[in-house]
Scaffold this active site. Structure first.
Site, mmCIF file in Angstrom:
data_model
loop_
_atom_site.group_PDB
_atom_site.id
_atom_site.type_symbol
_atom_site.label_atom_id
_atom_site.label_comp_id
_atom_site.label_asym_id
_atom_site.label_seq_id
_atom_site.Cartn_x
_atom_site.Cartn_y
_atom_site.Cartn_z
ATOM 1 N N ASN A 243 27.423 -2.284 8.548
ATOM 2 C CA ASN A 243 27.597 -2.441 9.806
ATOM 3 C C ASN A 243 25.709 -2.309 10.337
ATOM 4 O OD1 ASN A 243 29.049 -1.333 10.997
ATOM 5 N ND2 ASN A 243 29.537 -1.672 12.323
ATOM 6 N N GLU B 204 23.023 -1.823 13.288
ATOM 7 C CA GLU B 204 23.110 -2.327 14.873
ATOM 8 C C GLU B 204 21.595 -2.197 14.636
ATOM 9 O OE1 GLU B 204 26.190 -0.732 16.949
ATOM 10 O OE2 GLU B 204 27.320 -1.785 16.490
ATOM 11 N N CYS C 241 25.857 -7.529 10.684
ATOM 12 C CA CYS C 241 27.797 -6.891 10.121
ATOM 13 C C CYS C 241 27.751 -6.931 8.578
ATOM 14 C CB CYS C 241 28.667 -8.374 10.003
ATOM 15 S SG CYS C 241 29.104 -8.873 12.047
ATOM 16 N N GLU D 12 29.765 -7.483 6.437
ATOM 17 C CA GLU D 12 29.841 -8.494 5.186
ATOM 18 C C GLU D 12 28.842 -8.837 5.151
ATOM 19 O OE1 GLU D 12 32.047 -7.695 8.353
ATOM 20 O OE2 GLU D 12 33.311 -8.334 8.389
ATOM 21 N N CYS E 291 33.797 -11.810 11.404
ATOM 22 C CA CYS E 291 33.175 -12.574 12.453
ATOM 23 C C CYS E 291 33.008 -13.935 12.368
ATOM 24 C CB CYS E 291 31.765 -11.883 13.531
ATOM 25 S SG CYS E 291 30.765 -12.228 12.304
ATOM 26 N N CYS F 101 30.067 -14.433 9.905
ATOM 27 C CA CYS F 101 29.752 -14.125 8.609
ATOM 28 C C CYS F 101 30.702 -15.197 8.166
ATOM 29 C CB CYS F 101 31.153 -12.596 9.064
ATOM 30 S SG CYS F 101 29.409 -10.873 9.234
HETATM 31 N N1 THU Z 1 31.551 -5.844 12.955
HETATM 32 C C1 THU Z 1 31.719 -6.185 11.837
HETATM 33 O O1 THU Z 1 30.636 -5.505 10.888
HETATM 34 N N2 THU Z 1 31.968 -7.057 10.976
HETATM 35 C C2 THU Z 1 32.998 -7.509 11.084
HETATM 36 O O2 THU Z 1 33.381 -8.917 11.284
HETATM 37 C C3 THU Z 1 32.906 -7.711 12.516
HETATM 38 C C4 THU Z 1 32.004 -7.035 13.483
HETATM 39 C C5 THU Z 1 29.406 -5.411 13.480
HETATM 40 C C6 THU Z 1 29.386 -5.450 14.013
HETATM 41 C C7 THU Z 1 29.068 -4.938 15.579
HETATM 42 O O3 THU Z 1 27.818 -3.573 14.371
HETATM 43 C C8 THU Z 1 29.974 -3.928 15.401
HETATM 44 O O4 THU Z 1 31.343 -4.156 14.952
HETATM 45 C C9 THU Z 1 30.692 -3.536 16.904
HETATM 46 O O5 THU Z 1 30.874 -5.625 16.985
#
Ligand code: THU
Length: 137
Positions: free
Chosen positions: A48, A50, A59, A61, A92, A95
Protein backbone atom coordinates in the site's frame (compact mmCIF):
# COMPACT_ATOMS: atom_id res chain seq x y z
CA UNK A 1 -12.15 -23.91 -6.68
CA UNK A 2 -8.55 -24.38 -7.82
CA UNK A 3 -7.09 -24.43 -4.32
CA UNK A 4 -3.48 -23.41 -3.76
CA UNK A 5 -1.14 -26.16 -2.59
CA UNK A 6 0.26 -25.70 0.90
CA UNK A 7 3.78 -25.20 -0.48
CA UNK A 8 2.65 -22.61 -2.99
CA UNK A 9 0.58 -20.79 -0.39
CA UNK A 10 3.56 -20.65 1.97
CA UNK A 11 5.82 -19.35 -0.82
CA UNK A 12 3.33 -16.66 -1.76
CA UNK A 13 2.92 -15.68 1.91
CA UNK A 14 6.71 -15.22 2.14
CA UNK A 15 6.68 -13.02 -0.98
CA UNK A 16 3.72 -10.98 0.29
CA UNK A 17 5.51 -10.34 3.61
CA UNK A 18 8.57 -9.22 1.61
CA UNK A 19 6.36 -6.85 -0.38
CA UNK A 20 4.84 -5.50 2.85
CA UNK A 21 8.27 -4.25 3.94
CA UNK A 22 8.01 -1.60 1.20
CA UNK A 23 4.64 -0.25 2.39
CA UNK A 24 4.48 3.56 2.56
CA UNK A 25 2.08 4.21 5.43
CA UNK A 26 2.99 7.37 7.35
CA UNK A 27 -0.71 8.01 8.15
CA UNK A 28 -2.31 4.68 9.01
CA UNK A 29 0.83 2.74 9.97
CA UNK A 30 -1.13 -0.26 8.69
CA UNK A 31 1.07 -2.18 6.29
CA UNK A 32 -0.23 -4.50 3.60
CA UNK A 33 1.59 -6.70 1.10
CA UNK A 34 0.18 -8.65 -1.84
CA UNK A 35 1.53 -11.41 -4.05
CA UNK A 36 -0.43 -11.92 -7.27
CA UNK A 37 0.39 -14.93 -9.43
CA UNK A 38 0.02 -14.62 -13.18
CA UNK A 39 -1.04 -17.58 -15.31
CA UNK A 40 2.48 -17.35 -16.78
CA UNK A 41 3.78 -18.35 -13.35
CA UNK A 42 5.25 -14.93 -12.67
CA UNK A 43 4.65 -13.22 -9.31
CA UNK A 44 3.72 -9.56 -9.01
CA UNK A 45 4.24 -7.94 -5.63
CA UNK A 46 2.49 -4.87 -4.27
CA UNK A 47 2.31 -2.78 -1.11
CA UNK A 48 0.00 0.00 0.00
CA UNK A 49 1.12 3.52 -0.85
CA UNK A 50 -0.57 6.34 1.06
CA UNK A 51 -1.01 10.02 0.26
CA UNK A 52 -1.13 13.12 2.45
CA UNK A 53 -4.48 13.90 0.84
CA UNK A 54 -5.68 10.36 1.74
CA UNK A 55 -8.00 9.64 -1.22
CA UNK A 56 -5.27 8.76 -3.72
CA UNK A 57 -4.00 5.98 -1.43
CA UNK A 58 -3.43 2.77 -3.33
CA UNK A 59 -3.98 -0.60 -1.67
CA UNK A 60 -1.40 -3.37 -1.96
CA UNK A 61 -3.71 -5.52 -4.09
CA UNK A 62 -4.26 -2.80 -6.68
CA UNK A 63 -0.56 -2.00 -6.76
CA UNK A 64 0.10 -5.66 -7.65
CA UNK A 65 -2.65 -5.79 -10.30
CA UNK A 66 -1.56 -2.54 -11.94
CA UNK A 67 2.07 -3.62 -11.97
CA UNK A 68 1.12 -6.89 -13.66
CA UNK A 69 -1.19 -5.36 -16.26
CA UNK A 70 1.34 -2.65 -17.06
CA UNK A 71 3.90 -5.39 -17.64
CA UNK A 72 1.61 -7.23 -20.07
CA UNK A 73 -0.03 -9.93 -17.95
CA UNK A 74 -3.83 -9.94 -17.61
CA UNK A 75 -4.75 -13.40 -16.34
CA UNK A 76 -4.14 -14.51 -12.79
CA UNK A 77 -4.37 -17.73 -10.82
CA UNK A 78 -4.17 -16.58 -7.17
CA UNK A 79 -3.58 -13.68 -4.82
CA UNK A 80 -2.18 -13.79 -1.28
CA UNK A 81 -2.46 -10.73 0.95
CA UNK A 82 -0.80 -10.10 4.31
CA UNK A 83 -0.98 -7.24 6.78
CA UNK A 84 0.61 -5.87 9.92
CA UNK A 85 -2.65 -6.12 11.86
CA UNK A 86 -4.05 -8.72 14.22
CA UNK A 87 -6.86 -9.74 11.87
CA UNK A 88 -6.39 -11.04 8.31
CA UNK A 89 -6.81 -8.10 5.89
CA UNK A 90 -9.61 -8.94 3.47
CA UNK A 91 -9.36 -6.96 0.23
CA UNK A 92 -11.45 -3.77 0.25
CA UNK A 93 -14.42 -3.37 -2.05
CA UNK A 94 -12.54 -1.34 -4.62
CA UNK A 95 -9.79 -3.97 -4.86
CA UNK A 96 -12.38 -6.74 -5.17
CA UNK A 97 -13.86 -4.96 -8.18
CA UNK A 98 -10.43 -4.40 -9.74
CA UNK A 99 -9.61 -8.10 -9.29
CA UNK A 100 -12.99 -8.93 -10.86
CA UNK A 101 -11.87 -7.21 -14.05
CA UNK A 102 -9.11 -9.75 -14.62
CA UNK A 103 -9.81 -12.84 -12.49
CA UNK A 104 -12.31 -15.69 -12.47
CA UNK A 105 -14.82 -16.27 -9.65
CA UNK A 106 -12.99 -19.39 -8.47
CA UNK A 107 -9.62 -17.69 -8.14
CA UNK A 108 -8.15 -18.33 -4.67
CA UNK A 109 -7.87 -15.21 -2.50
CA UNK A 110 -5.92 -15.90 0.69
CA UNK A 111 -5.47 -13.25 3.36
CA UNK A 112 -3.42 -13.33 6.52
CA UNK A 113 -2.69 -11.39 9.68
CA UNK A 114 0.78 -10.49 10.95
CA UNK A 115 1.14 -13.94 12.53
CA UNK A 116 0.32 -15.79 9.31
CA UNK A 117 -3.16 -16.89 10.39
CA UNK A 118 -4.96 -17.27 7.07
CA UNK A 119 -8.46 -17.09 5.70
CA UNK A 120 -8.87 -18.91 2.38
CA UNK A 121 -11.60 -17.64 0.07
CA UNK A 122 -12.31 -17.03 -3.59
CA UNK A 123 -13.08 -13.90 -5.54
CA UNK A 124 -16.63 -15.12 -6.18
CA UNK A 125 -17.24 -15.53 -2.45
CA UNK A 126 -15.90 -12.06 -1.75
CA UNK A 127 -17.80 -10.36 -4.58
CA UNK A 128 -20.97 -12.33 -5.38
CA UNK A 129 -23.39 -11.33 -8.17
CA UNK A 130 -20.76 -8.99 -9.53
CA UNK A 131 -20.72 -6.71 -12.53
CA UNK A 132 -17.84 -7.35 -14.91
CA UNK A 133 -16.45 -6.92 -18.41
CA UNK A 134 -18.80 -9.47 -20.02
CA UNK A 135 -21.78 -7.34 -18.97
CA UNK A 136 -20.51 -4.57 -21.24
CA UNK A 137 -18.71 -6.36 -24.06
N1 THU B 1 -5.28 -1.41 2.60
C1 THU B 1 -4.75 -2.25 1.68
O1 THU B 1 -3.64 -2.02 1.17
N2 THU B 1 -5.47 -3.33 1.30
C2 THU B 1 -6.67 -3.68 1.83
O2 THU B 1 -7.28 -4.62 1.39
C3 THU B 1 -7.23 -2.90 2.96
C4 THU B 1 -6.60 -1.59 3.20
C5 THU B 1 -4.50 -0.26 3.03
C6 THU B 1 -5.00 1.08 2.57
C7 THU B 1 -4.41 2.00 3.63
O3 THU B 1 -3.09 2.35 3.25
C8 THU B 1 -4.35 1.15 4.88
O4 THU B 1 -4.47 -0.20 4.45
C9 THU B 1 -5.43 1.45 5.90
O5 THU B 1 -6.69 1.42 5.31
Amino acid sequence: MSKLSHTEQEHMLDLAFEAMEKAYTPYSHFNVGACLKGESGKYYLGCNVESASYTPTNCAERTAVFKAVSEGEQKFSAIVIVCSGKNPAAPCGVCRQVLREFCKDDMPVVFADKDRNVIESTLGELLPHSFGPEDLL
